[in-house]
Design an enzyme around this catalytic site. Structure first.
Site, PDB file in Angstrom:
ATOM      1  CE1 TYR A 146      -2.620   3.111   2.455  1.00  0.00           C
ATOM      2  CE2 TYR A 146      -3.869   2.424   0.746  1.00  0.00           C
ATOM      3  CZ  TYR A 146      -3.522   3.405   1.488  1.00  0.00           C
ATOM      4  OH  TYR A 146      -4.365   4.548   1.865  1.00  0.00           O
ATOM      5  CG  ASP A 241       5.845   3.688   0.811  1.00  0.00           C
ATOM      6  OD1 ASP A 241       4.702   3.371   0.236  1.00  0.00           O
ATOM      7  OD2 ASP A 241       6.100   4.580   1.278  1.00  0.00           O
ATOM      8  CE  LYS A 269       2.239   4.773   7.878  1.00  0.00           C
ATOM      9  NZ  LYS A 269       0.646   4.959   8.384  1.00  0.00           N
TER      10      LYS A 269
HETATM   11  P1  KE4 Z   1      -0.854   8.437   4.329  1.00  0.00           P
HETATM   12  O1  KE4 Z   1      -1.409   9.202   3.156  1.00  0.00           O
HETATM   13  O2  KE4 Z   1      -1.970   7.759   4.906  1.00  0.00           O
HETATM   14  O3  KE4 Z   1      -0.241   9.470   5.240  1.00  0.00           O
HETATM   15  O4  KE4 Z   1       0.374   7.511   3.746  1.00  0.00           O
HETATM   16  C1  KE4 Z   1       0.074   6.586   3.019  1.00  0.00           C
HETATM   17  C2  KE4 Z   1       0.969   5.395   3.229  1.00  0.00           C
HETATM   18  C3  KE4 Z   1       2.007   5.225   2.175  1.00  0.00           C
HETATM   19  N1  KE4 Z   1       2.928   4.347   2.301  1.00  0.00           N
HETATM   20  C4  KE4 Z   1       2.931   3.329   3.309  1.00  0.00           C
HETATM   21  C5  KE4 Z   1       3.943   2.367   3.210  1.00  0.00           C
HETATM   22  C6  KE4 Z   1       1.789   3.436   4.038  1.00  0.00           C
HETATM   23  O5  KE4 Z   1       1.821   2.372   5.123  1.00  0.00           O
HETATM   24  C7  KE4 Z   1       0.736   4.395   4.102  1.00  0.00           C
HETATM   25  C8  KE4 Z   1      -0.319   4.602   5.071  1.00  0.00           C
HETATM   26  N2  KE4 Z   1      -0.559   3.554   6.003  1.00  0.00           N
HETATM   27  C9  KE4 Z   1      -1.634   3.302   6.424  1.00  0.00           C
HETATM   28  C10 KE4 Z   1      -1.590   1.993   7.554  1.00  0.00           C
HETATM   29  N3  KE4 Z   1      -1.326   1.008   7.036  1.00  0.00           N
HETATM   30  C11 KE4 Z   1      -2.490   4.299   6.923  1.00  0.00           C
HETATM   31  C12 KE4 Z   1      -3.737   4.164   7.971  1.00  0.00           C
HETATM   32  C13 KE4 Z   1      -4.787   4.873   7.140  1.00  0.00           C
HETATM   33  O6  KE4 Z   1      -4.870   4.555   5.852  1.00  0.00           O
HETATM   34  O7  KE4 Z   1      -5.779   5.337   8.104  1.00  0.00           O
END
Ligand code: KE4
Length: 431
Positions: A146, A241, A269
């Site tokens: 993801y 990533d 994060k």
């Molecule tokens: P955000 O746009 O949610 O800040 O980041 C996206 C993203 C990009 N790359 C990786 C490896 C990530 O894990 C994420 C976001 N992680 C999820 C949890 N697995 C965010 C939680 C959510 O979607 O509420």
């Protein structure tokens, strides 16, 4: 058993005004059932909900809270900025230089970096940059990984998309989807096949060097190095990533842990310390294509704002000053061993994957090395396990396909409590 009256009331009201009652799908408890818990306060390793129930927090806001929430140095720094500086100017500020220089010092691949406001912005921008730099259109991602909700990534995606059983989202155009190819994690031949079938058309390969959105899946020895070699050979931009694993598995992220340097890195994060911050960076030759220096456009009203950078900078300074990684490793080993003992006592061979202080207990006896092995997990058993842990005051991600995060603030007593709860929850999940 926590009484969740107020959470239930708030959730009913929220659903009137917010799609699904939440601002991010994975929070909705869809895959585990029941009512999402509304938190009222976070402190260190603990959360308190609106009904006054207290929980040990292993979500940590989905990764940012490696130091626990409301760390005194971070809150003090934020108070100072609020009182003496401001929240946003929309102008260059000195803090932007400070965090950029610090990130370039810490993360091996970074020669230049651009601050953004989320992990999604970071990955979207990095892929656009790779396409602009190479003049090529296609990208390769990995099934189950993801990278945020950018159109190019919502094809066989992990995290919430996988949790909801919607790894391919409506609204993504056929043209976009055609340019995203999916390989199999830990299978370099599946990558080589796609590269061979699309010779000279692949702009980038984007990977979570520690996959954290299909549960936790470590890269097999040699896999990342083989990707590096293939990208160098084919003129493909290798993007790590590290939004989740960056600053989590090591100060310099997975690229420093495994000694493999990508061309671009995306971050988020932890570098926001709980406020909205993302970043992308890498080789100067590539980053110089980013506007206004270059022609690949990327922008953001609140990028580099003083409030968010204050939290991020203070977090990074604490990580450098206090080096929590050996202690995080010690704690993670205690928890992993405790869970293993419980599984043995109960005659269960469920799989635990772990890298540093991010781990996942899969409800399957199949070794989990990629998407297809991850989805052999019994999500119904996981749901029962999740609720039993919640009833015992342990707050886990409400999905089998997410990571469990230990913070520096989790004490050995907290770990012992979690191990006891894990035994009861394994029994409750049904053997
Ligand atoms: P955000 O746009 O949610 O800040 O980041 C996206 C993203 C990009 N790359 C990786 C490896 C990530 O894990 C994420 C976001 N992680 C999820 C949890 N697995 C965010 C939680 C959510 O979607 O509420």
């Amino acid at each position: 058993m926590p009484q969740l009256t107020k959470s239930a009331e708030l959730f009913e009201k929220a659903k009137k005004f917010i799609p699904g009652g939440v601002n991010s799908p994975v929070r909705a408890f869809k895959s585990v059932g029941g009512t999402p818990v509304y938190m009222a306060k976070g402190s260190g390793a603990y959360l308190t909900d609106v009904d006054g129930n207290s929980y040990l927090d292993y979500v940590g806001s989905w990764g940012p809270f490696i130091l626990g929430s409301m760390h005194p140095r971070i809150t003090a720094a934020l108070e100072y900025t609020l009182k003496n500086i401001g929240t946003s100017f929309g102008t260059p500020i000195e803090m932007e230089i400070e965090i950029a220089e610090l990130l370039c010092k810490i993360v091996p691949s970074l020669e230049m970096v651009r601050m953004v406001n989320s992990g999604t912005e970071a990955t979207m921008s990095a892929v656009r940059l790779a396409r602009g730099y190479t003049g090529r259109d296609k990208i390769i991602k990995f099934e189950g990984c993801y990278h945020g909700h950018g159109d190019s990534f919502l094809i066989k995606a992990g995290s919430g998309a996988l949790t909801l059983g919607a790894p391919d989202s409506p609204g993504v155009t056929k043209g976009t989807a055609m340019d995203t190819l999916n390989a199999t994690y830990n299978d370099i031949d599946s990558v080589k096949l796609l590269v061979g079938e699309n010779k000279g058309q692949i702009a980038a390969i984007i990977i979570e060097p520690v996959a954290g959105n299909t549960g936790v899946i470590p890269a097999k020895p040699g896999f990342l190095a083989a990707l590096r070699e293939l990208c160098t050979q084919e003129g493909i931009v290798l993007i790590f990533d590290e939004v989740m694993c960056g600053f989590r598995v090591a100060l310099g992220g997975a690229q420093s842990l495994y000694g493999v340097t990508p061309d671009l890195t995306t971050m988020g994060k932890i570098i926001g310390g709980g406020l909205p911050v993302g970043a992308f960076g890498g080789k100067r030759e590539i980053m110089e294509r980013v506007a206004p220096l270059g022609d690949v456009y990327q922008a953001g009203t609140l990028s580099g704002n003083p409030l968010a950078l204050t939290a991020g900078l203070e977090t990074l300074k604490i990580l450098i000053d206090e080096n929590p990684y050996p202690e995080l490793e010690r704690k993670a080993v205690i928890l992993e061993a405790g869970f293993s003992d419980n599984l043995k006592k109960l005659g269960l061979n469920y799989v635990q994957n772990r890298v540093g202080s991010m781990s996942c207990l899969f409800f399957t006896e199949t070794p989990v090395v990629d998407y297809s092995t991850a989805v052999t997990a019994d999500t119904k058993k996981h749901g029962k396990y999740f609720h039993s842990m919640l009833d015992q005051g342990i707050y886990l991600a409400p999905s089998q396909f997410e990571a469990m995060f230990i913070s520096f603030m989790h004490t050995d007593e907290d770990l012992e409590k979690t191990i006891k709860a894990n035994y009861n929850a394994l029994v409750a999940s049904g053997k």
